[in-house]
Enzyme design. Structure first.
Site, PDB file in Angstrom:
ATOM      1  N   LEU A   1       0.878  -1.168   0.000  1.00  0.00           N
ATOM      2  CA  LEU A   1       0.000   0.000   0.000  1.00  0.00           C
ATOM      3  C   LEU A   1       0.913   1.215   0.000  1.00  0.00           C
ATOM      4  CD1 LEU A   1      -3.051   0.455  -0.033  1.00  0.00           C
ATOM      5  CD2 LEU A   1      -2.984   0.778   2.428  1.00  0.00           C
ATOM      6  N   ASP A   2       0.752   2.071  -0.997  1.00  0.00           N
ATOM      7  CA  ASP A   2       1.649   3.222  -1.141  1.00  0.00           C
ATOM      8  C   ASP A   2       1.624   4.124   0.092  1.00  0.00           C
ATOM      9  OD1 ASP A   2       2.389   2.383  -3.652  1.00  0.00           O
ATOM     10  OD2 ASP A   2       0.877   3.591  -4.670  1.00  0.00           O
ATOM     11  N   THR A   3       2.702   4.860   0.274  1.00  0.00           N
ATOM     12  CA  THR A   3       2.848   5.738   1.436  1.00  0.00           C
ATOM     13  C   THR A   3       1.708   6.742   1.542  1.00  0.00           C
ATOM     14  OG1 THR A   3       5.254   5.533   1.288  1.00  0.00           O
ATOM     15  CG2 THR A   3       4.381   7.356   2.591  1.00  0.00           C
TER      16      THR A   3
ATOM     17  N   HIS B   1       2.145   0.217  -7.528  1.00  0.00           N
ATOM     18  CA  HIS B   1       1.596   1.542  -7.847  1.00  0.00           C
ATOM     19  C   HIS B   1       0.592   1.490  -9.004  1.00  0.00           C
ATOM     20  CE1 HIS B   1       5.002   2.766  -5.374  1.00  0.00           C
ATOM     21  NE2 HIS B   1       5.818   2.231  -6.248  1.00  0.00           N
TER      22      HIS B   1
ATOM     23  N   GLN C   1      -2.171   4.470  -9.438  1.00  0.00           N
ATOM     24  CA  GLN C   1      -1.587   5.742  -9.865  1.00  0.00           C
ATOM     25  C   GLN C   1      -1.134   5.671 -11.322  1.00  0.00           C
ATOM     26  OE1 GLN C   1      -0.992   4.187  -7.031  1.00  0.00           O
ATOM     27  NE2 GLN C   1      -0.678   5.607  -5.314  1.00  0.00           N
TER      28      GLN C   1
END
Length: 287
Positions: free
Chosen positions: A155-157, A239, A242
């Site tokens: 899970l991205d920052t 990612h 995105q």
């Protein structure tokens, strides 16, 4: 996520041979032990001994939930167990918690399996801090258990939402495989409205540099501006959300994973965690 009998007055008394009475001491009035007295040393705990000297292989297997110690001995003698890649048939063989023990090719964990769900806040790192002072999810999970937990998947920052933690390596590996395709639903906010044409393009599947992104469903969110969409995918690409929108000229402003498998954010505030229920574990096992 009582073992140890004294008289009611807390005294120990008795008689020795020849009728001589033993000394009697009340709680807190026992004689002071001199320095160097061997009896004053604290007993070594079982856990600390296991870490330094190891534990018997049959106990390790029993702790992992595979079978009883007696049955473990049978499997060991039959050659079903390996330690660090070597078949062990010796009874009483000891292993350390850092050793890799496998039963019929399956890696065992001598600790009780534990499962937690975190509602991750924005700006918290999952795999490590890239900036000095950056917070990680492991800090949020520090008080959950003494067992070593690992996050399942990525899970991205800057992303928020559901993140599963466990010390069950087998389940983590199963859920992380792309072919298993665990269901994920995201609430996405874009910097500009998503056109109907691009919405249809996403439904058909967008091809990125590492392959096609399969989307089970995507739609505008009811009663919200058209820059907010809901998207369901089982992709495990890095990612992926995105990159998918960026390929069509959009920037993701907010990304929130609201469903992971059959798990939801219901009654789980941002930054908090909870244990999974038995039913949730059953559902995950069936995925």
């Amino acid at each position: 996520m009582s073992r140890n009998d004294k008289s009611s007055d807390g005294k120990f008394s008795g008689r020795q041979g020849g009728g001589q009475r033993k000394k009697s001491y009340a709680r807190g009035n026992a004689p002071i032990k001199k320095a160097g007295d061997k009896t004053s040393a604290k007993p070594t705990s079982a856990k600390s001994t296991e870490k330094t000297e190891g534990i018997r292989l049959n106990k390790y297997i029993a702790n992992s939930g595979i079978c009883s110690r007696r049955d473990a001995d049978i499997y060991i003698s039959s050659g079903n167990v390996t330690v660090n890649g070597k078949v062990i048939t010796e009874m009483g063989h000891k292993v350390k918690l850092t050793d890799e023990v496998k039963f019929d090719g399956r890696t065992l964990n001598p600790e009780k399996p534990e499962y937690f769900l975190l509602n991750k806040p924005k700006g918290v790192y999952v795999t490590g801090s890239m900036e000095k002072g950056g917070k990680t999810v492991m800090e949020l999970m520090a008080k959950a258990t003494k067992s070593k937990l690992d996050p399942v998947g990525k899970l991205d920052t800057q992303a928020m939402g559901l993140l599963l933690f466990t010390n069950d390596g087998s389940l983590a590996k199963k859920l992380g495989k792309p072919k298993n395709g665990i269901r994920q639903i995201y609430h996405i906010s874009l910097t500009k409205p998503l056109s109907p044409e691009h919405l249809d393009k996403i439904k058909a599947g967008v091809i990125l540099e590492d392959g096609k992104v399969k989307v089970q469903d995507v739609s505008y969110i009811a009663d919200r501006p058209r820059n907010e969409v809901g998207l369901e995918t089982n992709s495990t690409k890095n990612h992926v959300i995105q990159r998918l929108f960026k390929s069509m000229g959009y920037e993701v402003e907010k990304l929130d994973r609201v469903v992971f498998g059959g798990l939801t954010k219901k009654d789980l505030p941002r930054g908090r965690f909870r244990r999974l229920t038995d039913q949730e574990l059953i559902n995950l096992g069936m995925l």
